[in-house]
Design a protein around this motif. Structure first.
Motif, PDB file in Angstrom:
ATOM      1  N   UNK A  19      -7.943   5.551  12.992  1.00 50.00           N
ATOM      2  CA  UNK A  19      -7.747   4.105  12.589  1.00 50.00           C
ATOM      3  C   UNK A  19      -6.442   3.429  13.293  1.00 50.00           C
ATOM      4  N   UNK A  20      -6.187   2.122  12.852  1.00 45.05           N
ATOM      5  CA  UNK A  20      -5.226   1.546  13.622  1.00 45.05           C
ATOM      6  C   UNK A  20      -3.708   1.622  12.948  1.00 45.05           C
ATOM      7  N   UNK A  21      -2.798   1.793  13.863  1.00 49.71           N
ATOM      8  CA  UNK A  21      -1.410   2.333  13.231  1.00 49.71           C
ATOM      9  C   UNK A  21      -0.896   1.226  12.372  1.00 49.71           C
ATOM     10  N   UNK A  22      -0.276   1.692  11.554  1.00 50.16           N
ATOM     11  CA  UNK A  22       0.376   0.631  10.305  1.00 50.16           C
ATOM     12  C   UNK A  22       1.736   0.015  10.858  1.00 50.16           C
ATOM     13  N   UNK A  23       1.408  -0.670  12.087  1.00 52.68           N
ATOM     14  CA  UNK A  23       2.609  -1.597  12.745  1.00 52.68           C
ATOM     15  C   UNK A  23       2.239  -2.960  12.772  1.00 52.68           C
ATOM     16  N   UNK A  66     -11.117  -3.988   8.674  1.00 52.37           N
ATOM     17  CA  UNK A  66     -11.701  -2.729   8.880  1.00 52.37           C
ATOM     18  C   UNK A  66     -12.115  -2.161   7.437  1.00 52.37           C
ATOM     19  N   UNK A  67     -11.729  -2.663   6.312  1.00 54.66           N
ATOM     20  CA  UNK A  67     -12.105  -1.985   5.120  1.00 54.66           C
ATOM     21  C   UNK A  67     -13.615  -2.377   4.986  1.00 54.66           C
ATOM     22  N   UNK A  82     -15.815  -0.195   6.537  1.00 53.99           N
ATOM     23  CA  UNK A  82     -15.554   1.087   6.279  1.00 53.99           C
ATOM     24  C   UNK A  82     -14.976   2.154   7.153  1.00 53.99           C
ATOM     25  N   UNK A  83     -13.920   1.382   7.982  1.00 53.76           N
ATOM     26  CA  UNK A  83     -12.952   2.038   8.700  1.00 53.76           C
ATOM     27  C   UNK A  83     -11.905   2.194   7.617  1.00 53.76           C
ATOM     28  N   UNK A  84     -10.891   3.336   7.917  1.00 57.95           N
ATOM     29  CA  UNK A  84      -9.697   3.530   7.051  1.00 57.95           C
ATOM     30  C   UNK A  84      -8.702   2.624   7.733  1.00 57.95           C
ATOM     31  N   UNK A  85      -7.725   2.027   6.888  1.00 62.08           N
ATOM     32  CA  UNK A  85      -6.737   1.264   7.543  1.00 62.08           C
ATOM     33  C   UNK A  85      -5.548   1.721   6.633  1.00 62.08           C
TER      34      UNK A  85
END
Ligand SMILES: NC(=O)C1=CN([C@@H]2O[C@H](COP(=O)(O)OP(=O)(O)OC[C@H]3O[C@@H](n4cnc5c(N)ncnc54)[C@H](OP(=O)(O)O)[C@@H]3O)[C@@H](O)[C@H]2O)C=CC1
Ligand SMILES: Nc1nc2c(ncn2[C@@H]2O[C@H](COP(=O)(O)O)[C@@H](O)[C@H]2O)c(=O)[nH]1
Length: 316
Positions: A42-46, A58-59, A62-65
């Protein structure tokens, strides 16, 4: 005696006999907390990687974010995602502003499905206090704590109550922590040590340069992988397109950069320009195809096969 530790670029995985007739048969899905996701990545929380729209994108697939924690109204974000029937996943810090956000969530009767405690060194007293507080106040929340880089730190965060642990100190593309403080641990050593030390899932954070690094992280014992620069520069990534000499870019900056902080104080991140790459859809598909292929080389049908492969160091 000083010993050598390795990064993803220093190792490869040894192939096994393939048991599937097509890479399509390989399943890349992962159970992470209360939900199952299509990929363990998943993509960084930046702020330069995700915004509320990216998270929704993403959600829905169904990819985590995880939403970042900078100038975010957590109540509005959680309410909005859950009103759309999507899961809510937020980041928090360790200071008073986080306590205010958590109190506001509680007052609004909201509980995000996932909370990430996002601090540079999660192995500290303030992080312990916040982890214990969140587990007490939001007992149904899946809590990810980090970042850390050693077995001892991972064991502490597990004991404090984290449901998952994010490992990776100073391995990111826009990180200058190692230059400014001298501290860093290569990712192969970090992930192997942390994953072996705890029973909760470990997230390998930072340092993904090539798609194959995702498989390497999983082979080291990671359950999930977080990446920043990999997801920067797309239409769906946060930030505006910048045009220089007729070429298009997007800005990618560290959370501890002057740009993100708004002042030059304890700066441990920098800002770079990454090439603008259009829609992210093609990347997501390719990442999944590549990981399916990795699973086939690992001789299995599921991600667990990657845990069984031999990791070898290569001479440069
Ligand atoms: N994964 C990584 O390797 C790294 C990631 N980052 C990212 O950058 C962002 C901002 O990080 P950061 O600038 O550290 O600020 P934080 O927002 O994480 O700091 C939170 C609080 O912790 C204190 N604090 C932070 N670092 C230390 C320390 N080394 N010793 C004692 N107290 C500390 C700060 O106080 P004070 O400022 O007064 O010290 C502040 O009150 C985060 O999102 C983090 O994930 C940053 C560096 C490394
Ligand atoms: N030392 C710093 N690390 C940072 C900063 N902002 C984010 N990060 C970490 O990097 C990864 C992403 O790494 P990448 O190699 O995939 O681009 C991110 O998830 C954070 O852990 C920072 O300012 N300084």
């Amino acid at each position: 005696m000083i010993h050598t530790e390795l990064n993803y670029g220093d190792v490869y995985l040894v192939p096994k006999k393939t048991v599937v007739d097509s890479r399509k048969e390989c399943d890349t899905s992962v159970q992470f907390g209360p939900r199952r996701f299509v990929m363990p990545l998943y993509a960084a929380n930046m702020k330069s990687v995700v915004d509320a729209e990216t998270c929704e994108y993403f959600a829905r697939r169904n990819w985590f974010y995880t939403m970042h924690r900078f100038d975010v109204d957590a109540v509005a974000f959680v309410r909005d995602m859950q009103a759309k029937g999507l899961f809510a996943s937020i980041s928090v810090g360790v200071n008073g502003d986080t306590l205010q956000q958590l109190a506001a969530l509680k007052a609004a009767g909201l509980s995000p499905e996932y909370i990430t405690l996002d601090v540079a060194n999660g192995w500290c007293v303030k992080a312990e206090q916040m982890i214990r507080f969140i587990k007490r106040e939001f007992p149904h929340c899946f809590l990810i704590g980090g970042n850390i880089a050693t077995a001892e730190a991972a064991r502490d965060l597990e004991a404090w109550g984290c449901d998952a642990i994010k490992a990776g100190i100073a391995g990111g593309r826009v990180c200058i922590t190692k230059n400014k403080t001298g501290f860093h641990r290569p990712m192969v050593a970090t992930v192997r040590d942390c994953a072996a030390a705890v029973s909760v899932p470990v997230i390998a954070d930072g340092g993904i340069v090539e798609h194959g690094d995702v498989a390497k992280a999983l082979a080291c014992g990671a359950s999930m992988v977080m990446a920043g620069s990999l997801f920067a520069g797309y239409d769906e990534s946060a930030g505006e397109i910048v045009e220089i000499d007729g070429k298009r870019y997007k800005e990618y900056f560290g959370s501890a950069s002057q740009f993100n902080k708004g002042e030059y104080k304890n700066v441990e991140g920098k800002k770079i320009l990454v090439e603008y790459k259009g829609s992210i859809a093609r990347l997501l598909l390719e990442l999944q195809e590549d990981l399916q292929s990795s699973v086939s080389y690992a001789g299995g049908r599921e991600l667990s096969a990657l845990r069984t492969v031999q990791i070898i160091a290569v001479a440069h």
